[in-house]
Design a protein around this motif. Structure first.
Motif: not given
Length: 294
Positions: A136-153
């Protein structure tokens, strides 16, 4: 932010794996002077660049070839109402950014609070997923990582400070089959529409796609390709390099941007049809993975 291989199954579900792999490695630098000169030729009435050779624009084919983003699937349409966004964000990732401080002076106008999180806050709280993290923690970090990348690129705004809540909301369900490429192209059009009409300020949108589109088709501001670095495709089609990989290592120009802007503008005004690469994705130019040099 650091990419963790444990994120890959979740990134794959969203359809963002080719793009995430591209930007997590590296991206070529933007030539600001060349981009501004090109944007000066954009016309919002037609969503095209008006050049001496005729009208040209970034298409869905360009978006798919350059970024690897899916252009098929469901339109990225959601309710943009931000009421209760903090509660929803906490349910998705387990925390929310702190409330902004009230202005000290009573007569000071209160700034509008946007439904977003600062990139600095995301980095400080989600930069590295611990080795002993559960699923569950890895899934959360993956979601945040994609959110970060999507918003910056893909959906970068002019300020470059915050990640809008709406893009995290789009990742509530990973297998939504969103047409990310279509949404990214539409957002780029809107940013170009706004940028060409304002007297000053920056531009948002996927500058990676716009830069490489320009380099592939126009000789103006095109950098020199130095080499291709090795790419491990893991025998998986989704890991194969996108067209942006061709521009992985470049020889950058370091001239005065204001001088180069005038030069690029003159070159665009004088460009001829023979100088334009009308079909850059022909079979004779298909990339070969692991090619060591041009």
């Amino acid at each position: 932010m650091r990419y963790d291989e444990r994120y890959t199954p979740y990134v794959r579900e969203t359809g963002l794996l080719p793009f995430i792999q591209l930007v997590s490695r590296s991206t070529p630098p933007n030539n600001a002077a060349a981009l501004i000169a090109l944007i000066d030729h954009w016309r919002p009435e037609t969503h095209t660049f008006h050049l001496r050779t005729g009208e040209m624009t970034v298409t869905l084919q360009d978006m798919a070839m350059i970024t690897g983003l899916p252009i098929d699937g469901n339109p990225l349409c959601m309710n943009t109402d931000s009421d209760g966004w903090r509660t929803q964000m906490h349910a998705l990732i387990g925390m929310v950014p702190p409330e902004p401080r009230e202005p000290e002076a009573k007569d000071k106008k209160k700034e509008r609070v946007t439904a977003s999180a600062p990139f600095t806050w995301i980095q400080s709280n989600f930069d590295t997923c611990t080795e002993d993290a559960n699923e569950d923690m890895v899934k959360t970090y993956a979601r945040v990582y994609m959110w970060y990348v999507i918003s910056r690129t893909m959906f970068a705004d002019v300020t470059g400070r915050n990640a809008p809540w709406i893009w995290l909301k789009a990742l509530t369900v990973f297998d939504s089959k969103w047409s990310w490429g279509s949404a990214t192209l539409a957002y780029l059009y809107r940013q170009l529409d706004e940028a060409c009409c304002r007297p000053s300020g920056g531009i948002g949108g996927c500058m990676l796609a716009l830069s490489i589109w320009s380099w592939e088709r126009l000789p103006v501001g095109r950098p020199k390709i130095v080499k291709y670095e090795d790419w491990d495709d893991k025998h998986d089609p989704l890991w194969r390099p996108t067209w942006a990989y061709k521009w992985d290592v470049l020889n950058e120009a370091m001239d005065d941007p204001s001088v180069m802007y005038k030069l690029y503008k003159s070159e665009l005004d004088a460009i001829t049809p023979e100088q334009v690469e009308w079909e850059p994705y022909g079979k004779e130019r298909v990339l070969v993975a692991r090619q060591s040099s041009v």
